[in-house]
Structures are given as C-alpha cells and as structure tokens.
Design a protein around this motif. Structure first.
Motif, PDB file in Angstrom:
ATOM      1  N   ALA A 196       1.122  -1.250  -0.012  1.00 52.39           N
ATOM      2  CA  ALA A 196       0.131   0.356  -0.012  1.00 52.39           C
ATOM      3  C   ALA A 196       0.942   0.926  -0.139  1.00 52.39           C
ATOM      4  O   ALA A 196       2.178   1.523   0.675  1.00 52.39           O
ATOM      5  CB  ALA A 196      -1.315   0.233   0.966  1.00 52.39           C
ATOM      6  N   GLY A 197       0.389   2.634  -0.311  1.00 53.67           N
ATOM      7  CA  GLY A 197       0.866   3.495  -0.409  1.00 53.67           C
ATOM      8  C   GLY A 197       0.187   4.765   0.251  1.00 53.67           C
ATOM      9  O   GLY A 197      -0.851   4.605  -0.204  1.00 53.67           O
ATOM     10  N   VAL A 224       2.488   4.561  -4.771  1.00 50.99           N
ATOM     11  CA  VAL A 224       0.582   5.607  -4.852  1.00 50.99           C
ATOM     12  C   VAL A 224       0.462   3.884  -6.127  1.00 50.99           C
ATOM     13  O   VAL A 224      -0.531   3.123  -5.734  1.00 50.99           O
ATOM     14  CB  VAL A 224       0.120   6.065  -5.401  1.00 50.99           C
ATOM     15  CG1 VAL A 224      -1.501   6.605  -5.942  1.00 50.99           C
ATOM     16  CG2 VAL A 224       0.202   7.070  -3.517  1.00 50.99           C
ATOM     17  N   ASN A 225       1.111   3.969  -7.099  1.00 51.39           N
ATOM     18  CA  ASN A 225       1.346   3.789  -8.467  1.00 51.39           C
ATOM     19  C   ASN A 225       1.444   1.787  -8.858  1.00 51.39           C
ATOM     20  O   ASN A 225       0.687   1.922  -9.196  1.00 51.39           O
ATOM     21  CB  ASN A 225       1.258   4.177  -9.313  1.00 51.39           C
ATOM     22  CG  ASN A 225       0.423   5.924  -9.567  1.00 51.39           C
ATOM     23  OD1 ASN A 225      -0.530   5.915  -9.407  1.00 51.39           O
ATOM     24  ND2 ASN A 225       1.528   6.833  -9.613  1.00 51.39           N
ATOM     25  N   ILE A 226       2.434   1.686  -7.676  1.00 47.13           N
ATOM     26  CA  ILE A 226       1.982   0.278  -7.482  1.00 47.13           C
ATOM     27  C   ILE A 226       2.140  -1.407  -7.124  1.00 47.13           C
ATOM     28  O   ILE A 226       1.257  -1.985  -7.495  1.00 47.13           O
ATOM     29  CB  ILE A 226       4.334  -0.106  -7.437  1.00 47.13           C
ATOM     30  CG1 ILE A 226       4.855   0.617  -8.755  1.00 47.13           C
ATOM     31  CG2 ILE A 226       4.445  -1.414  -7.434  1.00 47.13           C
ATOM     32  CD1 ILE A 226       6.352   0.378  -8.623  1.00 47.13           C
TER      33      ILE A 226
ATOM     34  N   PRO B 123       0.719   1.349 -17.344  1.00 50.24           N
ATOM     35  CA  PRO B 123      -0.263   1.264 -16.024  1.00 50.24           C
ATOM     36  C   PRO B 123       0.069   2.983 -15.389  1.00 50.24           C
ATOM     37  O   PRO B 123       1.351   3.003 -15.880  1.00 50.24           O
ATOM     38  CB  PRO B 123       0.519   0.302 -15.085  1.00 50.24           C
ATOM     39  CG  PRO B 123       1.422  -0.002 -15.689  1.00 50.24           C
ATOM     40  CD  PRO B 123       1.160   0.283 -16.793  1.00 50.24           C
ATOM     41  N   ARG B 124      -0.429   3.274 -14.376  1.00 46.75           N
ATOM     42  CA  ARG B 124      -0.324   5.103 -13.523  1.00 46.75           C
ATOM     43  C   ARG B 124       1.197   5.124 -14.112  1.00 46.75           C
ATOM     44  O   ARG B 124       2.247   6.169 -13.874  1.00 46.75           O
ATOM     45  CB  ARG B 124      -1.212   4.683 -12.399  1.00 46.75           C
ATOM     46  CG  ARG B 124      -2.358   5.795 -12.959  1.00 46.75           C
ATOM     47  CD  ARG B 124      -3.037   5.898 -11.875  1.00 46.75           C
ATOM     48  NE  ARG B 124      -4.388   5.851 -11.769  1.00 46.75           N
ATOM     49  CZ  ARG B 124      -5.426   5.906 -10.957  1.00 46.75           C
ATOM     50  NH1 ARG B 124      -5.100   6.249 -10.080  1.00 46.75           N
ATOM     51  NH2 ARG B 124      -6.541   6.667 -11.823  1.00 46.75           N
ATOM     52  N   VAL B 125       1.979   4.193 -13.373  1.00 53.26           N
ATOM     53  CA  VAL B 125       3.443   4.427 -13.114  1.00 53.26           C
ATOM     54  C   VAL B 125       4.078   4.575 -13.640  1.00 53.26           C
ATOM     55  O   VAL B 125       5.051   4.283 -13.413  1.00 53.26           O
ATOM     56  CB  VAL B 125       3.786   2.319 -11.699  1.00 53.26           C
ATOM     57  CG1 VAL B 125       4.417   1.893 -12.908  1.00 53.26           C
ATOM     58  CG2 VAL B 125       4.568   2.894 -10.517  1.00 53.26           C
ATOM     59  N   THR B 126       4.400   3.837 -14.403  1.00 54.06           N
ATOM     60  CA  THR B 126       4.481   3.626 -16.010  1.00 54.06           C
ATOM     61  C   THR B 126       5.503   5.383 -16.368  1.00 54.06           C
ATOM     62  O   THR B 126       7.043   5.286 -16.210  1.00 54.06           O
ATOM     63  CB  THR B 126       4.226   4.377 -17.883  1.00 54.06           C
ATOM     64  OG1 THR B 126       3.370   3.058 -16.988  1.00 54.06           O
ATOM     65  CG2 THR B 126       5.048   4.056 -19.288  1.00 54.06           C
ATOM     66  N   PRO B 127       5.806   6.354 -15.922  1.00 54.98           N
ATOM     67  CA  PRO B 127       6.360   7.755 -16.467  1.00 54.98           C
ATOM     68  C   PRO B 127       7.627   8.381 -14.850  1.00 54.98           C
ATOM     69  O   PRO B 127       8.113   8.387 -15.149  1.00 54.98           O
ATOM     70  CB  PRO B 127       5.326   9.279 -16.404  1.00 54.98           C
ATOM     71  CG  PRO B 127       3.858   8.858 -16.008  1.00 54.98           C
ATOM     72  CD  PRO B 127       3.959   7.591 -16.235  1.00 54.98           C
TER      73      PRO B 127
END
Lengths: 456, 192
Positions: A196-197, A224-226, B123-127
């Motif tokens: 979790a982030g 947040v995004n992983i 996915p959102r983490v790309t950049p």
C-alpha cells in the motif's frame, strides 16, 4: 520539558554548525527571491491565493461536503477523523482489512502531526518513508527539522556514515550522487514490495474531487501506483474550491519553497487505478476549533511552503528541533499554540517580530502580527515564564511614568559607564548574554532638549 | 458520526463574512517565442529538448538517441513497444523498463511543465518507474501560463494526470542537486 530558549542555546553552542545551518537555509530564501523577481504577477497571485483561501475558510463545511460527494462519485472512499487517534485507527483498519505488512509513505506533515508511523509500527506494520530526506531522518530515528527539507540539519558525512551502517555503502564515499543512488536502489526494493502507498495532500479540489500531490523525487507516485491500495491523508483546510484555482497555487508553491518555477511532479488523482482502491482521510484534529479563533484563523490558509522558515533569523540560527513540535518556524509558532497553549507558550517568543515571514508568505498570512497577538494572550492567561513576567512588570511601571523613565535612563547610562562587568553582565541581564550593552550617550534626550530650549 | 461532528464544529466556528471567491483574470501572455521560453525553462530542470524537423521521423530520432535501449513501452503510434502490456501482470514488473514514450497534452512555457493525461497510457506508474522518459509535445500545444493549461486539459473520464517538468531529482543531502532520485534518470522532450 525543554523550551525554545534552552534547546536553541544548545544548538548555537557549535558556532560553525550554526553558521552552516543559517547559510543552508537562507540559500532557499535567496533562490526564492531570484525566482519571484522573474514573475511580474507575483503580488497579484498572492492576493488571489489569499482571497481564495479566505473564501474557503468562510465556506469550509460546504466545500468539504462538495468534495466528498465528488470524490465518492469518482469511486473514492472518503473517511472523516476528528482527531489524530481516529485518523491513525482508520488508516490501520484499512491496512488490516487488506492484510498489509509493508507500507511506503511520502512526505506528509499531517501524518507527522498524528504520529502515524509510531502507531502503525506498534501494530506490527512496517512503514517506510520514501522521500530521501525523510528516509535519512527515519533511519536516524529523528523527526523532520524543516517541513520541506526534513534533513537540512544533517551533513553529507553524517549521511555517509548512516548509509555505511544501514545500506553498506563504500568507505569514505560521501558524494551526494553516490549516496542518492544507493538510496534509490534501497527504496526501489521497498516500492516494488509494498502492499500500500500512503501520501499527504497538497490541494484537494471541491468541484471535482481531485487531489494534488507535489514532489521532485517522484516518490509519492512510485508509492501510490505500484500497489493496488492508495491512501491519502489530509487536513480539512487543504480544500480549494475550483479546478482553475490550482493554476494560482501551483504557481506560488514551488517558487516560495525552493525557488523552482514548479516542482518536477504535480500529480492529480481523481479515481482509483483499475482494479485498485483509493481512500481519502479528512482530518480535523483541532482545525475547526482553530477556525473559531478570529485572531489566528488566517493561519489555516498556510500551504506549507516553508518560505517563512527560510527567511526567519531565529529559525535559521536555532534549528527546527528548538521548536519541539511537528511544524517549526514562524508558522508553527502560531499554529501550535492553537493545539495546546500550555505546551507551546514559548514559541511565539521565538521571533524577532521583524515581519519578514509575513512579507514572503504566498497566501499573505500576517504571521508576525499573530505572533505578537499570541504574546499578549499568553501573558494575559499567565503562561509567561516567571522571569520574563517580573521584567515586563517593572518595565511596564517605568514606561508608564515619565519621571521614573527619566530617572532610570540617567541611572542606566551612568551605571553602564561606572559599574564593573561582573555586575552588568550576570544572570539577570538576559539581553547581555551574547551582546555588549550600548555605549551610553553623553546626555539623555530630555537633558539635551532642556539645555537647547533654554538658549532660544 | 465524526463527519457530522466536524461539520457542526466548522459551522459554529467559521467567520460570518462572505469572503467572495475571486475571479481569476486571464494573465498577460508571455512576451517572446513561447517555444523558446519553454525550452529554456525545462532545460534548466536538466531535461533534454529536441525540436523535430520535418524531414526527420520520430522513429529515426529515438533509435539514434537511444541506440542500446532494450525495453521500450510506447504510447505514440509512430513507435512500437518491445513487449505487450498483456505480458505483465503487475506494475512492478516494469522495474527494468529502459524507456517509456508518452504523448504530452499541453505544455506551459512559464515553468516548463507538461501535462501528461492518465488516459493516454497505463499502468499509472509508467512515467515514474521507467529509467528514461520521452514526452512528445506538439508545438501548437505550448501555452504561456498554468491557467491556460488547466483550462485546456481534457477532464472527461480522467482518473489521473500529471504535470512533469524534468527528470526526477533531489537535493536532500546538503542541498547538492542530484538528477535521478526515485523516478527517471533522464527526460527527453521532443517538440514536433
């Protein structure tokens, strides 16, 4: 409990380090000035930001409900916490429901205020701060000493020693790039394995339920995004009404903080990621009570840029820890007495009242006037330290009586001339601890006046 | 319960003054060439900027600029990814991604920030997770100030979006600037 004067006295004992700290912090101020000078609309932006925030404070309940409705419509789960404990408990419950053992967190003064890390650690959850400066102080088991640059008080050699111990870095290699790369590798592993982030929130937009998080390192977004679960914790005063209001605040924040035109990442989150969950925790923790105090209300407009820290001659030379609170500096000195006056009655006195803080504030908070106001209230309520109280009382009597004042003036002038040092510079003369008393004039002003009037 | 308590407490505490919400006036556009100002601003953040000339293809440019790159995840039609997103089942598998290529929607000359819409990639983490990031921006979409950018952003169905103004960086160790903190080590902006 040690108070600001005592902690500051310990800090300045190391003169070289005090100078180093002063310069390091003032560097931010210089960069800010250089950036601000390139913006012809700066004063207009400040006024707009101040007016928007005044409107927010006058309609905070409405905006919060509007924000909640918009966020829920976006698929976000919104929670309300009255105090720090309820906030910590809520975050813990969300994590527990997902059976989470490792959390990554980006910089958030709110979670610092609530002592979330300690709470979660007690419950057996590992929580890793991912901003480089925050990771450094977390490894050292210290709180942040500055709200934007939490490790500003630490030297590269000390970071080198710390990383050799914790991250097995090379002997004698204290190069900031090398150390940053070592931290990058260490933190990547945490990002990849976190379940979790958690982040703080810079701005929350009432009209569309979006939240904005600003970083240079990209750590908040990596966190947040992983993993599927993201939790954002915010004080209720972070609301702004409209999407377009962001165009004002994003132009003020980074220039005021570090002299950058804008931070590297200004990330906007509206909805959970596909297959994920997004939570926002709205925290009061004394803010609504603070809103009711008209004299100090406007300090809730603060956007946590730290410009007032960087310009403050007292902060720069006494260090963040001398304020013994989660938020130090001039703004902390007016926010914290709102939480507890008895614990923080020393802080409004940790200022020269020079007013520089108010001049640099991007949302035009009258910081130095509120510091002065607090001093009066603290005195009325009887929180002034005994020594200061006695001095102020006798000073008050003298200043209210012209005859006494004249006598004292003459007497003091003579005393400085004739008395030996040990009588002038002793524990009763707090002012003279690190300063020489002024050389007295040959005659007082009234003596001069009377003499010259006679000749007319 | 807590919600009601907080709202009640705010209602009794808030000031009675109306404090009007101000209109945000249109700011004067920047003087001079917006493309040039934008390039200066984002270069100051250690980004590399390339102006694409008409004879050059994006593909040639990328191959030339990143000759040894193994893994590419691209969201622009001119360039193909080296793998399919369906091959990964968790965003963390992008940890060794060498290069991500994303379209920019609008760029701001005043501060060098480029809006990248979350609708344009996943996915959102790309950049953030990629080692090197390339953003392609059309010169027509460079505006003066943030207010124009926020006005231009397409919010329809948007879950996430970000202004990016350089490669990730930090100055947390004695204020020494280090490019490449937790995010990309480099950013290349191609203006077409």
């Amino acid at each position: 409990m040690k108070r600001h004067p005592q902690i500051a006295a310990e800090f300045i004992r190391d003169e070289q380090r005090t100078d180093w700290h002063n310069k390091a912090v003032y560097n931010f101020r210089l960069k800010r000035d250089a950036m601000v000078k390139t913006k012809p609309e700066w004063e207009e932006l400040r006024q707009l930001a101040s007016d928007i925030k005044d409107n927010v404070l006058a309609n905070l309940d409405t905006y919060l409900e509007q924000f909640e409705a918009a966020a829920i419509a976006n698929g976000v789960k919104v929670h309300w916490a009255e105090d720090a404990l309820e906030h910590n408990n809520m975050v813990h419950q969300i994590l527990q429901q997902h059976n989470i053992k490792l959390v990554v967190k980006s910089k958030s003064m709110l979670t610092e205020e609530c002592a979330l890390n300690e709470y979660l650690e007690e419950k057996g959850i590992e929580i890793i701060d991912t901003d480089l400066g925050e990771r450094i102080i977390q490894m050292r088991q210290e709180p942040p000493s500055h709200i934007v640059a939490p490790a500003i008080h630490i030297k590269r050699e000390e970071v080198g020693d710390l990383f050799r111990e914790k991250l097995n870095t090379e002997t004698d290699n204290n190069d900031p790039t090398y150390l940053t790369r070592a931290a990058r590798k260490h933190l990547r592993e945490k990002f990849l394995n976190a379940q979790a982030g958690i982040t703080g929130v810079n701005f929350a937009v009432a009209e569309n339920g979006g939240i904005v998080i600003v970083t240079n390192e990209g750590n908040a977004d990596m966190g947040v995004n992983i993993p599927p679960l993201q939790i954002h914790c915010m004080g209720i005063e972070k609301i702004i009404p409209r999407w377009k209001d962001l165009s004002i605040f994003t132009r003020l924040l980074a220039p005021s903080a570090s002299g950058q035109p804008i931070s590297i990442y200004t990330s906007h989150y509206f909805k959970p990621k596909p297959g994920g969950e997004m939570h926002i925790v709205l925290v009061d923790n004394g803010r609504s009570a603070h809103l009711g105090r008209a004299d100090y209300r406007s300090s809730l407009k603060c956007i946590r840029c730290s410009a007032c820290f960087n310009t403050c001659p007292v902060y720069r030379r006494s260090g963040g820890y001398s304020y013994h609170t989660s938020i130090a500096g001039p703004i902390g000195s007016i926010l914290m007495p709102n939480r507890s006056l008895s614990e923080n009655a020393d802080l409004p006195f940790a200022s020269s009242l020079c007013g520089s803080c108010s001049d640099v504030c991007p949302v035009k908070i009258n910081i130095h006037e509120q510091l002065y106001k607090w001093r009066q209230e603290i005195h009325e309520k009887g929180f002034t330290p005994g020594f200061k109280k006695r001095i102020l009382k006798s000073a008050g009597k003298v200043l209210a009586d012209p005859k006494k004042l004249n006598r004292m003036g003459k007497w003091a002038g003579k005393a400085i001339k004739v008395l030996p040092r040990f009588l002038l510079y002793n524990s009763l003369n707090a002012w003279g601890k690190n300063r020489e008393l002024p050389i007295p004039p040959k005659q007082t002003f009234s003596e001069w006046y009377q003499q010259n009037r006679k000749h007319e | 319960m807590s919600k009601q308590n907080i709202l009640t407490s705010i209602k009794s505490a808030k000031p009675s003054t109306s404090a009007q919400l101000p209109n945000i006036p249109p700011f004067n556009p920047l003087k001079g060439d917006l493309i040039e100002i934008f390039i200066n601003q984002i270069s100051a953040n250690a980004a590399t900027v390339i102006l694409l000339n008409q004879e050059q293809s994006l593909l040639d440019l990328i191959t030339q600029k990143f000759p040894t790159t193994k893994t590419i995840l691209s969201f622009i039609p001119e360039i193909a990814s080296t793998f399919q997103l369906s091959e990964i089942d968790h965003p963390k598998q992008l940890n060794n991604l060498d290069l991500a290529i994303l379209p920019g929607e609008v760029a701001v000359a005043d501060n060098g920030a480029i809006w990248v819409s979350g609708n344009a990639f996943m996915p959102r983490v790309t950049p953030y997770i990629t080692q090197q990031l390339v953003i392609i921006i059309n010169r027509k979409n460079i505006v003066s100030h943030m207010d124009q950018a926020y006005e231009q952003i397409n919010l329809t169905g948007l879950g996430f979006g970000v202004f990016i103004s350089g490669p990730s960086k930090t100055a947390d160790i004695e204020q020494a600037l280090v490019i490449g903190a937790q995010g990309p080590l480099g950013l290349t902006v191609i203006i077409k």
